[in-house]
Design an enzyme around this catalytic site. Structure first.
Site, PDB file in Angstrom:
ATOM      1  N   HIS A 257      -3.381   1.377  -2.792  1.00  0.00           N
ATOM      2  CA  HIS A 257      -2.381   2.059  -1.987  1.00  0.00           C
ATOM      3  C   HIS A 257      -1.894   3.362  -2.636  1.00  0.00           C
ATOM      4  CE1 HIS A 257       0.550  -0.284  -4.509  1.00  0.00           C
ATOM      5  NE2 HIS A 257       1.318   0.757  -4.304  1.00  0.00           N
ATOM      6  N   ASP A 293      -5.256  -5.276  -4.936  1.00  0.00           N
ATOM      7  CA  ASP A 293      -4.960  -3.892  -4.574  1.00  0.00           C
ATOM      8  C   ASP A 293      -5.426  -2.973  -5.714  1.00  0.00           C
ATOM      9  OD1 ASP A 293      -3.813  -1.514  -3.838  1.00  0.00           O
ATOM     10  OD2 ASP A 293      -1.808  -2.322  -3.491  1.00  0.00           O
ATOM     11  N   SER A 366       3.285   1.434  -9.360  1.00  0.00           N
ATOM     12  CA  SER A 366       2.047   0.763  -8.949  1.00  0.00           C
ATOM     13  C   SER A 366       0.842   1.380  -9.642  1.00  0.00           C
ATOM     14  CB  SER A 366       1.861   0.885  -7.432  1.00  0.00           C
ATOM     15  OG  SER A 366       2.764   0.057  -6.777  1.00  0.00           O
TER      16      SER A 366
END
Lengths: 450, 114
Positions: A257, A293, A366
């Site tokens: 992402h 992810d 992230s």
């Protein structure tokens, strides 16, 4: 309790109010420029303060939400009337904030809720690390509560490093879990200068005597954390940015992402000082349907001066860990370090598939590395926690992909340049998907006794 | 927390204090405050204490606006605050409910069972 209670309150008089100009400059640089990501500060409670009625200077950060916030960055020097205490005792020492590397352990000693019930709350302790610094503006992940504004923050050696300026802060209504500090040496220097101007030379000399001797220029970034920590990188992909970790001179791992497969080019900015940004491209990203992810970025040039981390092979629940990431501040002041413990290792068929930590993790972290106390790479951070029913974010409950899940594919790619094994990340078992959906792992169906 | 933090613990306990500010009671008017925060006892012998400036902001003669960035100097003398400002400092030793614990209202804070 046999412990003596606090002394009765003593009357004091105000000598001066002082702010540290360099602190305010750092504050304006870090928090004042981006109106889209409204920073809010409060000492009144766990909920973010309401946004200001009208747009204000400094993106609302100086909003008048009570006396403690109106005076953010201002400190008061008082003199207790009469003799505070005749006994000399050990002298307070002050450490130059610039001498502390990010990740250095800190101890905050304050009184939650201020003068409310000091016999219970006086000198409550909280431990954390120096998470980030911009001149005399410091950030710590030590948990500080309303009322601890002005509390002392000490190094492990017992020297005063800073005072709490704001115990709680939010970005875009998301609780960040860091407290804002003002370096003690800069503050005392400003106070001593002001006292001299106000005609109080005796107090000015006393304050100056507390100051440490002038130090040479600040030390290199992140030395105490082990060289592996400099492997954290900022990943920019169009208007999106996040964190990542460099595993080889031309290999960076981040989240899907942050750098989706469609992204043509991404810019990687190393945390190591004097390292130049390098362009790269996404050579692999897991499918949207995969619970893992992950994205792999191949760089066009070698990253220089970065010692690449050793990958962990085992995880120990309860061990000290830290997250290095560019959450909250992006490239404004380098990566932040937050500390905690490995709070859970979730396994499927005896293999770790998810790690949880108590480190504070914010938007922008992230893809950042999760390290053990020894500097081994344990995993990469993918998310923190949000309660959709209330909108509350919990930065101290976060999720990482164990590096053992990625290691076989990484090893093959490093040796042969073949990305084939990364494809296995798109085909995890149903039990792994269930874990990452935060659902219960279904029990094995009962075996037939026939 | 243990030996590794012994020096920091001792320094914190010795320097930690709490500061409160309120306005003196005036006939026909309720006293302002109190506001309170934590602080650091810089020198016990000289009685010097550093704390957050916000607790005296309500007593500034010119209003808290003088603290805004760019609004004025980076320091203000004692005369910038009203004469009715009353400041008190309380410091250790000790934790736990000792003999000096005062009975009385505890404000809005409570301890809900979890």
């Amino acid at each position: 309790s046999a412990q003596p209670a606090p002394r009765a309150p003593a009357r004091a008089r105000l000598l001066l109010l002082v702010c540290c100009p360099a602190f305010r400059a750092g504050f304006a640089r870090l928090f004042g420029g981006d109106t889209a990501e409204q920073w809010r500060f409060a000492g009144s409670g766990p909920e973010p303060p309401a946004p200001p009625q009208e747009s204000e200077d400094q993106a609302g950060a100086w909003a008048d939400e009570g006396p403690l916030l109106a005076a953010l960055g201002w400190f008061a020097l008082l003199c207790v009337e009469g003799s505070a205490e005749a006994a000399a005792g050990p002298r307070l020492s002050v450490a130059p904030a610039a001498s502390l590397p990010k990740g250095a352990p800190l101890l905050a000693c304050g009184s939650p809720f201020g003068a409310f019930c000091p016999d219970i709350f006086l000198n409550s302790l909280s431990r954390g690390v120096l998470s980030n610094a911009a001149g005399p503006l410091l950030l710590t992940d030590a948990r500080c509560l309303p009322g601890t504004e002005g509390a002392g923050v000490f190094s492990a050696r017992g020297a005063l490093v800073a005072l709490v300026a704001a115990p709680l802060c939010w970005r875009a209504r998301e609780w960040v879990g860091l407290s804002l500090l003002c370096a003690a040496d800069a503050l005392l220097h400003a106070a001593a200068h002001a006292l001299g101007r106000l005609g109080s030379p005796a107090e000015a000399r006393l304050l100056a005597s507390l100051l440490p001797p002038e130090e040479p220029p600040s030390p290199p970034l992140l030395p105490e954390l082990g060289a592996a920590w400099t492997a954290a990188v900022l990943v920019e992909c169009g208007s999106v940015w996040g964190s990542g970790v460099a595993l080889a001179p031309r290999l960076v791992l981040t989240c899907r992402h942050v750098a989706p497969h469609e992204a043509k080019r991404v810019l990687v900015r190393p945390a190591a000082p004097k390292s130049s940004p390098v362009w790269g491209k996404v050579v692999f990203a897991t499918q949207d349907t995969s619970p893992y992810d992950v994205a792999v970025v191949k760089l066009e040039e070698n990253l220089r001066g970065i010692p690449f981390p050793v990958l962990a092979t085992h995880f120990h629940e309860g061990e000290d860990v830290c997250v290095v990431g560019f959450g909250a501040f992006g490239q404004a002041c380098g990566p932040s370090v937050t500390s905690g413990i490995l709070s859970a290792v979730v396994e499927v068929k005896d293999a770790p598939v998810m790690l949880q930590t108590t480190c504070a993790v914010h938007g922008g972290s992230s893809g950042g590395p999760l390290f053990s106390d020894l500097g081994e790479l344990l995993g990469i951070v993918t998310s923190n926690t949000r309660d959709n029913s209330t909108g509350a974010t919990y930065p101290h409950l976060n999720f990482s992909i164990p590096v053992t899940v990625l290691e076989p594919a990484l090893e093959q790619y490093r040796q042969t340049g073949d990305l084939q094994r990364f494809g296995e990340l798109d085909r995890p078992g149903e039990q792994v998907r269930v874990v990452w959906r935060l659902q219960r792992v279904p029990a094995e169906p009962p075996r037939s006794k026939l | 927390m243990g030996r590794r933090w012994g020096l920091a613990l001792a320094a914190g306990e010795r320097a930690g204090c709490v500061v409160s500010a309120r306005g003196a009671e005036r006939p026909g008017a309720e006293a302002e405050g109190p506001w309170s925060c934590s602080g650091v006892l810089l020198s016990r012998s000289a009685g010097l204490v550093l704390c957050h400036g916000g607790i005296v902001a309500p007593f500034l003669r010119a209003g808290a606006g003088v603290l805004q960035p760019g609004a004025g100097p980076s320091f203000l003398g004692a005369e910038s605050c009203r004469d009715d400002l009353r400041l008190h400092v309380q410091w250790g030793p000790g934790r736990g409910a000792g003999a000096g614990a005062r009975a009385g209202p505890r404000g809005a804070l409570c301890t809900p069972p979890c």
